[in-house]
Scaffold this motif. Structure first.
Motif, PDB file in Angstrom:
ATOM      1  N   VAL A 154      79.197 125.246  68.458  1.00 17.84           N
ATOM      2  CA  VAL A 154      78.931 123.999  67.736  1.00 17.84           C
ATOM      3  C   VAL A 154      79.980 123.801  66.650  1.00 17.84           C
ATOM      4  O   VAL A 154      80.515 122.701  66.459  1.00 17.84           O
ATOM      5  CB  VAL A 154      77.514 124.008  67.128  1.00 17.84           C
ATOM      6  CG1 VAL A 154      77.307 122.802  66.229  1.00 17.84           C
ATOM      7  CG2 VAL A 154      76.468 124.030  68.233  1.00 17.84           C
ATOM      8  N   ALA A 184      83.147 122.613  68.119  1.00 18.92           N
ATOM      9  CA  ALA A 184      83.037 121.202  68.506  1.00 18.92           C
ATOM     10  C   ALA A 184      83.225 120.304  67.279  1.00 18.92           C
ATOM     11  O   ALA A 184      83.883 119.261  67.346  1.00 18.92           O
ATOM     12  CB  ALA A 184      81.682 120.952  69.161  1.00 18.92           C
ATOM     13  N   LEU A 185      82.650 120.725  66.142  1.00 16.17           N
ATOM     14  CA  LEU A 185      82.789 119.932  64.909  1.00 16.17           C
ATOM     15  C   LEU A 185      84.253 119.860  64.482  1.00 16.17           C
ATOM     16  O   LEU A 185      84.734 118.798  64.076  1.00 16.17           O
ATOM     17  CB  LEU A 185      81.936 120.533  63.785  1.00 16.17           C
ATOM     18  CG  LEU A 185      80.427 120.334  63.925  1.00 16.17           C
ATOM     19  CD1 LEU A 185      79.692 121.092  62.826  1.00 16.17           C
ATOM     20  CD2 LEU A 185      80.069 118.852  63.865  1.00 16.17           C
ATOM     21  N   LEU A 213      86.096 117.519  66.593  1.00 12.08           N
ATOM     22  CA  LEU A 213      85.728 116.130  66.278  1.00 12.08           C
ATOM     23  C   LEU A 213      86.345 115.671  64.952  1.00 12.08           C
ATOM     24  O   LEU A 213      86.066 114.575  64.482  1.00 12.08           O
ATOM     25  CB  LEU A 213      84.194 115.998  66.194  1.00 12.08           C
ATOM     26  CG  LEU A 213      83.425 116.043  67.516  1.00 12.08           C
ATOM     27  CD1 LEU A 213      81.934 116.133  67.254  1.00 12.08           C
ATOM     28  CD2 LEU A 213      83.721 114.786  68.339  1.00 12.08           C
ATOM     29  N   LYS A 226      86.073 117.268  61.841  1.00 16.23           N
ATOM     30  CA  LYS A 226      85.179 117.473  60.701  1.00 16.23           C
ATOM     31  C   LYS A 226      85.365 118.886  60.130  1.00 16.23           C
ATOM     32  O   LYS A 226      84.471 119.720  60.246  1.00 16.23           O
ATOM     33  CB  LYS A 226      83.721 117.242  61.116  1.00 16.23           C
ATOM     34  CG  LYS A 226      83.430 115.817  61.621  1.00 16.23           C
ATOM     35  CD  LYS A 226      81.998 115.654  62.049  1.00 16.23           C
ATOM     36  CE  LYS A 226      81.805 114.411  62.907  1.00 16.23           C
ATOM     37  NZ  LYS A 226      82.181 113.170  62.225  1.00 16.23           N
ATOM     38  N   GLU A 277      85.279 119.891  57.195  1.00 19.72           N
ATOM     39  CA  GLU A 277      84.464 120.172  55.994  1.00 19.72           C
ATOM     40  C   GLU A 277      83.260 121.052  56.311  1.00 19.72           C
ATOM     41  O   GLU A 277      82.666 121.635  55.403  1.00 19.72           O
ATOM     42  CB  GLU A 277      84.034 118.863  55.300  1.00 19.72           C
ATOM     43  CG  GLU A 277      83.096 117.968  56.094  1.00 19.72           C
ATOM     44  CD  GLU A 277      83.819 116.967  56.999  1.00 19.72           C
ATOM     45  OE1 GLU A 277      84.906 117.292  57.503  1.00 19.72           O
ATOM     46  OE2 GLU A 277      83.271 115.866  57.215  1.00 19.72           O
ATOM     47  N   PHE A 278      82.905 121.133  57.598  1.00 18.11           N
ATOM     48  CA  PHE A 278      81.801 122.018  57.984  1.00 18.11           C
ATOM     49  C   PHE A 278      82.404 123.354  58.425  1.00 18.11           C
ATOM     50  O   PHE A 278      82.959 123.477  59.511  1.00 18.11           O
ATOM     51  CB  PHE A 278      80.968 121.387  59.103  1.00 18.11           C
ATOM     52  CG  PHE A 278      80.416 120.042  58.721  1.00 18.11           C
ATOM     53  CD1 PHE A 278      79.542 119.921  57.651  1.00 18.11           C
ATOM     54  CD2 PHE A 278      80.795 118.891  59.404  1.00 18.11           C
ATOM     55  CE1 PHE A 278      79.041 118.671  57.271  1.00 18.11           C
ATOM     56  CE2 PHE A 278      80.297 117.646  59.032  1.00 18.11           C
ATOM     57  CZ  PHE A 278      79.428 117.546  57.961  1.00 18.11           C
ATOM     58  N   ALA A 279      82.308 124.347  57.544  1.00 23.01           N
ATOM     59  CA  ALA A 279      83.048 125.592  57.743  1.00 23.01           C
ATOM     60  C   ALA A 279      82.472 126.440  58.864  1.00 23.01           C
ATOM     61  O   ALA A 279      83.204 127.042  59.639  1.00 23.01           O
ATOM     62  CB  ALA A 279      83.064 126.381  56.441  1.00 23.01           C
ATOM     63  N   SER A 280      81.147 126.517  58.954  1.00 23.64           N
ATOM     64  CA  SER A 280      80.572 127.302  60.037  1.00 23.64           C
ATOM     65  C   SER A 280      79.155 126.842  60.330  1.00 23.64           C
ATOM     66  O   SER A 280      78.514 126.187  59.506  1.00 23.64           O
ATOM     67  CB  SER A 280      80.577 128.794  59.685  1.00 23.64           C
ATOM     68  OG  SER A 280      79.536 129.073  58.786  1.00 23.64           O
ATOM     69  N   VAL A 281      78.692 127.191  61.517  1.00 23.96           N
ATOM     70  CA  VAL A 281      77.335 126.851  61.946  1.00 23.96           C
ATOM     71  C   VAL A 281      76.702 128.101  62.524  1.00 23.96           C
ATOM     72  O   VAL A 281      77.339 128.816  63.301  1.00 23.96           O
ATOM     73  CB  VAL A 281      77.344 125.726  63.017  1.00 23.96           C
ATOM     74  CG1 VAL A 281      75.933 125.399  63.478  1.00 23.96           C
ATOM     75  CG2 VAL A 281      78.028 124.476  62.499  1.00 23.96           C
ATOM     76  N   ARG A 282      75.501 128.394  62.112  1.00 30.72           N
ATOM     77  CA  ARG A 282      74.748 129.488  62.738  1.00 30.72           C
ATOM     78  C   ARG A 282      73.419 128.919  63.228  1.00 30.72           C
ATOM     79  O   ARG A 282      72.832 128.045  62.596  1.00 30.72           O
ATOM     80  CB  ARG A 282      74.503 130.633  61.748  1.00 30.72           C
ATOM     81  CG  ARG A 282      75.807 131.293  61.313  1.00 30.72           C
ATOM     82  CD  ARG A 282      75.588 132.490  60.439  1.00 30.72           C
ATOM     83  NE  ARG A 282      75.135 133.660  61.185  1.00 30.72           N
ATOM     84  CZ  ARG A 282      75.925 134.450  61.893  1.00 30.72           C
ATOM     85  NH1 ARG A 282      77.196 134.205  61.997  1.00 30.72           N
ATOM     86  NH2 ARG A 282      75.434 135.506  62.505  1.00 30.72           N
ATOM     87  N   ILE A 283      72.953 129.411  64.367  1.00 30.78           N
ATOM     88  CA  ILE A 283      71.748 128.844  64.969  1.00 30.78           C
ATOM     89  C   ILE A 283      70.686 129.928  65.108  1.00 30.78           C
ATOM     90  O   ILE A 283      70.915 130.975  65.715  1.00 30.78           O
ATOM     91  CB  ILE A 283      72.060 128.211  66.348  1.00 30.78           C
ATOM     92  CG1 ILE A 283      73.182 127.181  66.184  1.00 30.78           C
ATOM     93  CG2 ILE A 283      70.809 127.565  66.928  1.00 30.78           C
ATOM     94  CD1 ILE A 283      73.562 126.477  67.470  1.00 30.78           C
ATOM     95  N   ARG A 317      66.776 126.306  64.253  1.00 25.67           N
ATOM     96  CA  ARG A 317      67.155 126.143  62.857  1.00 25.67           C
ATOM     97  C   ARG A 317      68.663 126.324  62.757  1.00 25.67           C
ATOM     98  O   ARG A 317      69.182 127.378  63.126  1.00 25.67           O
ATOM     99  CB  ARG A 317      66.432 127.201  62.018  1.00 25.67           C
ATOM    100  CG  ARG A 317      66.694 127.124  60.536  1.00 25.67           C
ATOM    101  CD  ARG A 317      65.867 128.183  59.831  1.00 25.67           C
ATOM    102  NE  ARG A 317      65.928 128.063  58.394  1.00 25.67           N
ATOM    103  CZ  ARG A 317      66.887 128.572  57.630  1.00 25.67           C
ATOM    104  NH1 ARG A 317      67.884 129.217  58.172  1.00 25.67           N
ATOM    105  NH2 ARG A 317      66.852 128.422  56.320  1.00 25.67           N
ATOM    106  N   GLU A 348      72.070 126.406  60.413  1.00 20.47           N
ATOM    107  CA  GLU A 348      72.639 126.522  59.065  1.00 20.47           C
ATOM    108  C   GLU A 348      74.089 126.063  59.136  1.00 20.47           C
ATOM    109  O   GLU A 348      74.916 126.728  59.768  1.00 20.47           O
ATOM    110  CB  GLU A 348      72.584 127.973  58.575  1.00 20.47           C
ATOM    111  CG  GLU A 348      71.218 128.387  58.056  1.00 20.47           C
ATOM    112  CD  GLU A 348      71.205 129.796  57.486  1.00 20.47           C
ATOM    113  OE1 GLU A 348      70.135 130.268  57.093  1.00 20.47           O
ATOM    114  OE2 GLU A 348      72.287 130.431  57.445  1.00 20.47           O
ATOM    115  N   THR A 360      77.337 125.547  57.103  1.00 18.83           N
ATOM    116  CA  THR A 360      77.986 125.895  55.833  1.00 18.83           C
ATOM    117  C   THR A 360      79.079 124.877  55.533  1.00 18.83           C
ATOM    118  O   THR A 360      79.852 124.508  56.417  1.00 18.83           O
ATOM    119  CB  THR A 360      78.601 127.304  55.914  1.00 18.83           C
ATOM    120  OG1 THR A 360      77.615 128.194  56.407  1.00 18.83           O
ATOM    121  CG2 THR A 360      79.055 127.776  54.547  1.00 18.83           C
ATOM    122  N   GLU A 369      82.270 123.310  53.119  1.00 20.58           N
ATOM    123  CA  GLU A 369      83.342 123.557  52.145  1.00 20.58           C
ATOM    124  C   GLU A 369      83.095 122.680  50.928  1.00 20.58           C
ATOM    125  O   GLU A 369      82.965 121.471  51.056  1.00 20.58           O
ATOM    126  CB  GLU A 369      84.706 123.169  52.746  1.00 20.58           C
ATOM    127  CG  GLU A 369      85.177 123.995  53.908  1.00 20.58           C
ATOM    128  CD  GLU A 369      85.828 125.302  53.473  1.00 20.58           C
ATOM    129  OE1 GLU A 369      85.854 125.572  52.260  1.00 20.58           O
ATOM    130  OE2 GLU A 369      86.291 126.042  54.355  1.00 20.58           O
TER     131      GLU A 369
END
Lengths: 87, 87
Positions: free
Chosen positions: A22, A25-26, A29, A31, A33-39, B42, B44, B46, B48
């Motif tokens: 994810v 993908a960000l 796209l 973006k 500014e979204f450094a990481s995603v955890r699910i 869920r 998360e 993160t 910047e």
């Protein structure tokens, strides 16, 4: 009926391939500014009658023993919430 | 770094086989006080720097378009939280 919400996330030191996908993908796209995603997972346990402290303690125990795999996951929170349908 | 938490649950009118399995296990363990269990996700995310309102609005949009499948899932909440690692 009251609901107990249990939140479980993969441990911080482990890779989370779903989240990485994810996150990638960000970035693609545009973006950054979204450094990481955890699910992780979110359990809604609906309870008959009132939520007692004993019941909450039992769910806390179940969260560790049954809802999560303690080798790879952490229980983030166990809280009481009204069910979404009642809103 | 601040974290935006997105919570996604299967729609109430849909069967949730994972949740049903856990619920059945609880019943077999002699815990009928837990009427049902539903399992969702869920995220998360993160971020910047600071979480701005525009960023939160963007994540709300992403939650509906990308993090969830609106045919079978509902976005329950999008909130700002401190990351777990910082605790």
């Amino acid at each position: 009926m009251p609901t107990i919400v249990v939140e479980v996330m993969p441990k911080a030191e482990l890779l989370d391939p779903q989240g990485k996908a994810v996150s990638g993908a960000l970035t693609r796209l545009g973006k950054p500014e979204f450094a990481s995603v955890r699910i992780g997972k979110r359990f809604e346990v609906t309870v008959e009658g009132e939520v007692t402290n004993a019941m909450l303690a039992e769910v806390r125990e179940l969260a560790v023993d049954m809802f999560s795999n303690s080798v790879i996951e952490d229980v983030v929170s166990v809280t009481v919430a009204e069910p979404v349908e009642a809103q």
